[in-house]
Design a protein around this motif. Structure first.
Motif, mmCIF file in Angstrom:
data_model
loop_
_atom_site.group_PDB
_atom_site.id
_atom_site.type_symbol
_atom_site.label_atom_id
_atom_site.label_comp_id
_atom_site.label_asym_id
_atom_site.label_seq_id
_atom_site.Cartn_x
_atom_site.Cartn_y
_atom_site.Cartn_z
ATOM 1 N N ALA A 1 -5.036 17.964 -8.622
ATOM 2 C CA ALA A 1 -3.711 18.393 -9.082
ATOM 3 C C ALA A 1 -3.104 17.370 -10.044
ATOM 4 C CB ALA A 1 -2.778 18.622 -7.893
ATOM 5 N N LEU A 2 -3.447 16.105 -9.879
ATOM 6 C CA LEU A 2 -2.948 15.055 -10.769
ATOM 7 C C LEU A 2 -3.718 14.961 -12.081
ATOM 8 C CD1 LEU A 2 -2.119 11.938 -8.559
ATOM 9 C CD2 LEU A 2 -0.596 13.121 -10.125
ATOM 10 N N MET A 3 -4.882 15.585 -12.151
ATOM 11 C CA MET A 3 -5.749 15.411 -13.312
ATOM 12 C C MET A 3 -5.124 15.791 -14.652
ATOM 13 S SD MET A 3 -8.300 13.642 -12.619
ATOM 14 C CE MET A 3 -9.059 13.796 -14.244
ATOM 15 N N PRO A 4 -4.336 16.860 -14.773
ATOM 16 C CA PRO A 4 -3.735 17.123 -16.088
ATOM 17 C C PRO A 4 -2.869 15.953 -16.577
ATOM 18 C CG PRO A 4 -3.580 19.077 -14.723
ATOM 19 C CD PRO A 4 -4.073 17.959 -13.834
ATOM 20 N N GLU A 5 -2.119 15.343 -15.680
ATOM 21 C CA GLU A 5 -1.298 14.194 -16.067
ATOM 22 C C GLU A 5 -2.165 12.960 -16.296
ATOM 23 O OE1 GLU A 5 2.268 12.350 -17.208
ATOM 24 O OE2 GLU A 5 1.651 14.441 -17.057
ATOM 25 N N VAL A 6 -3.214 12.791 -15.501
ATOM 26 C CA VAL A 6 -4.146 11.680 -15.705
ATOM 27 C C VAL A 6 -4.762 11.780 -17.096
ATOM 28 C CG1 VAL A 6 -6.404 10.760 -14.994
ATOM 29 C CG2 VAL A 6 -4.660 11.241 -13.269
ATOM 30 N N VAL A 7 -5.214 12.960 -17.474
ATOM 31 C CA VAL A 7 -5.842 13.151 -18.785
ATOM 32 C C VAL A 7 -4.825 12.912 -19.905
ATOM 33 C CG1 VAL A 7 -6.921 14.846 -20.319
ATOM 34 C CG2 VAL A 7 -7.671 14.652 -17.933
ATOM 35 N N ARG A 8 -3.614 13.429 -19.744
ATOM 36 C CA ARG A 8 -2.579 13.223 -20.761
ATOM 37 C C ARG A 8 -2.310 11.734 -20.959
ATOM 38 N NH1 ARG A 8 2.574 12.411 -21.747
ATOM 39 N NH2 ARG A 8 3.334 12.170 -19.633
ATOM 40 N N THR B 1 0.454 0.810 -15.329
ATOM 41 C CA THR B 1 1.355 0.815 -14.168
ATOM 42 C C THR B 1 1.547 2.228 -13.616
ATOM 43 O OG1 THR B 1 2.468 -1.174 -14.916
ATOM 44 C CG2 THR B 1 3.695 0.223 -13.392
ATOM 45 N N TRP B 2 1.568 3.229 -14.476
ATOM 46 C CA TRP B 2 1.697 4.604 -13.988
ATOM 47 C C TRP B 2 0.526 4.943 -13.076
ATOM 48 C CZ3 TRP B 2 -1.316 8.949 -14.010
ATOM 49 C CH2 TRP B 2 -0.725 10.078 -13.462
ATOM 50 N N PHE B 3 -0.702 4.619 -13.504
ATOM 51 C CA PHE B 3 -1.875 4.929 -12.694
ATOM 52 C C PHE B 3 -1.788 4.241 -11.326
ATOM 53 C CE2 PHE B 3 -3.637 5.789 -16.936
ATOM 54 C CZ PHE B 3 -4.237 7.018 -16.724
ATOM 55 N N THR B 4 -1.550 2.957 -11.339
ATOM 56 C CA THR B 4 -1.514 2.221 -10.078
ATOM 57 C C THR B 4 -0.340 2.656 -9.205
ATOM 58 O OG1 THR B 4 -0.344 0.364 -11.110
ATOM 59 C CG2 THR B 4 -2.762 0.242 -11.009
ATOM 60 N N GLY B 5 0.754 3.054 -9.827
ATOM 61 C CA GLY B 5 1.906 3.551 -9.079
ATOM 62 C C GLY B 5 1.637 4.850 -8.354
ATOM 63 N N GLN B 6 0.650 5.605 -8.818
ATOM 64 C CA GLN B 6 0.252 6.853 -8.154
ATOM 65 C C GLN B 6 -0.757 6.599 -7.041
ATOM 66 O OE1 GLN B 6 1.906 9.691 -9.146
ATOM 67 N NE2 GLN B 6 2.898 8.147 -10.408
ATOM 68 N N GLY B 7 -1.223 5.358 -6.919
ATOM 69 C CA GLY B 7 -2.263 5.043 -5.942
ATOM 70 C C GLY B 7 -3.660 5.150 -6.524
ATOM 71 N N ILE B 8 -3.736 5.350 -7.834
ATOM 72 C CA ILE B 8 -5.016 5.453 -8.538
ATOM 73 C C ILE B 8 -5.461 4.046 -8.927
ATOM 74 C CG2 ILE B 8 -6.173 6.370 -10.589
ATOM 75 C CD1 ILE B 8 -3.967 8.590 -10.600
ATOM 76 N N LEU C 1 -10.942 -0.601 -18.435
ATOM 77 C CA LEU C 1 -10.015 -0.218 -19.500
ATOM 78 C C LEU C 1 -10.730 0.355 -20.716
ATOM 79 C CD1 LEU C 1 -7.576 -3.261 -19.336
ATOM 80 C CD2 LEU C 1 -7.358 -1.034 -18.212
ATOM 81 N N ALA C 2 -11.975 -0.031 -20.930
ATOM 82 C CA ALA C 2 -12.732 0.463 -22.081
ATOM 83 C C ALA C 2 -14.197 0.612 -21.683
ATOM 84 C CB ALA C 2 -12.584 -0.485 -23.261
ATOM 85 N N PRO C 3 -14.632 1.787 -21.336
ATOM 86 C CA PRO C 3 -13.863 3.025 -21.281
ATOM 87 C C PRO C 3 -12.951 3.034 -20.061
ATOM 88 C CG PRO C 3 -16.075 3.435 -20.471
ATOM 89 C CD PRO C 3 -16.041 2.006 -20.948
ATOM 90 N N LEU C 4 -11.923 3.874 -20.126
ATOM 91 C CA LEU C 4 -11.000 4.003 -19.005
ATOM 92 C C LEU C 4 -11.735 4.674 -17.842
ATOM 93 C CD1 LEU C 4 -8.120 3.567 -17.971
ATOM 94 C CD2 LEU C 4 -7.557 5.836 -18.846
ATOM 95 N N LEU C 5 -11.727 4.000 -16.711
ATOM 96 C CA LEU C 5 -12.392 4.492 -15.503
ATOM 97 C C LEU C 5 -11.404 4.350 -14.363
ATOM 98 C CD1 LEU C 5 -14.958 5.310 -13.857
ATOM 99 C CD2 LEU C 5 -15.494 2.865 -13.735
ATOM 100 N N VAL C 6 -11.129 5.456 -13.680
ATOM 101 C CA VAL C 6 -10.186 5.415 -12.569
ATOM 102 C C VAL C 6 -10.812 6.008 -11.321
ATOM 103 C CG1 VAL C 6 -8.164 5.483 -14.082
ATOM 104 C CG2 VAL C 6 -9.060 7.623 -13.164
ATOM 105 N N ASP C 7 -10.373 5.500 -10.184
ATOM 106 C CA ASP C 7 -10.832 5.965 -8.880
ATOM 107 C C ASP C 7 -9.643 6.390 -8.036
ATOM 108 O OD1 ASP C 7 -13.481 5.362 -9.437
ATOM 109 O OD2 ASP C 7 -13.546 3.565 -8.182
ATOM 110 N N PHE C 8 -9.828 7.460 -7.306
ATOM 111 C CA PHE C 8 -8.864 7.940 -6.327
ATOM 112 C C PHE C 8 -9.441 7.643 -4.948
ATOM 113 C CE2 PHE C 8 -8.458 10.591 -10.054
ATOM 114 C CZ PHE C 8 -7.123 10.942 -10.147
#
Length: 137
Positions: free
Chosen positions: A27-34, A79-86, A91-98
């Motif tokens: 559900a967060l993915m559209p905002e993550v991608v944006r 900060t937005w990513f980490t604030g969501q708990g992600i 950073l290059a490439p951007l890699l995030v974990d939930f």
């Protein structure tokens, strides 16, 4: 608000960290991608501007003030990513974990910039090298 849709309570995990359901992460993915798109654009501009300033040449992107503004923009996006708990792993490439639990095991639902959807996971202790496609639902 439905608990299966938006960010988990940060105290969900045993260590106080967020734990996502697959539905909540997706559900967060559209905002993550944006935000990832904004991040990659700012990252590219910062790299170009920094290279131009290092070589002493002019830059269409500006000067020192614009460089500082791009650094601040990247910090805000991070900060937005980490604030969501992600968790931001690269950073290059951007890699995030939930952080999540799959079949009773601690895992990370894993998304890499450019991927069309959240479709991978890895056991927490294995990291990116242990990455596997998510099982079919």
């Amino acid at each position: 608000m439905d608990d299966d849709v938006f960010p988990p309570d940060p105290a969900d995990g045993p260590d106080g960290s967020a734990v996502f359901t697959l539905d909540a992460a997706r559900a967060l993915m559209p905002e993550v991608v944006r935000r990832a798109d904004a991040f990659t654009a700012a990252r590219a501009d910062l790299a170009e501007l920094a290279a131009d300033l290092r070589t002493g040449g002019p830059s269409e992107l500006g000067g020192r003030a614009e460089l500082k503004a791009l650094e601040a923009r990247l910090a805000d996006l991070h900060t937005w990513f980490t604030g969501q708990g992600i968790e931001v792993k690269s950073l290059a490439p951007l890699l995030v974990d939930f952080p999540a639990v799959l079949d009773g095991r601690s895992v990370r639902l894993c998304w890499l910039e450019g991927e069309p959807e959240l479709g991978w996971y890895h056991r927490t202790e294995l990291g990116f090298a242990g990455r596997r496609p998510l099982p079919p639902e």
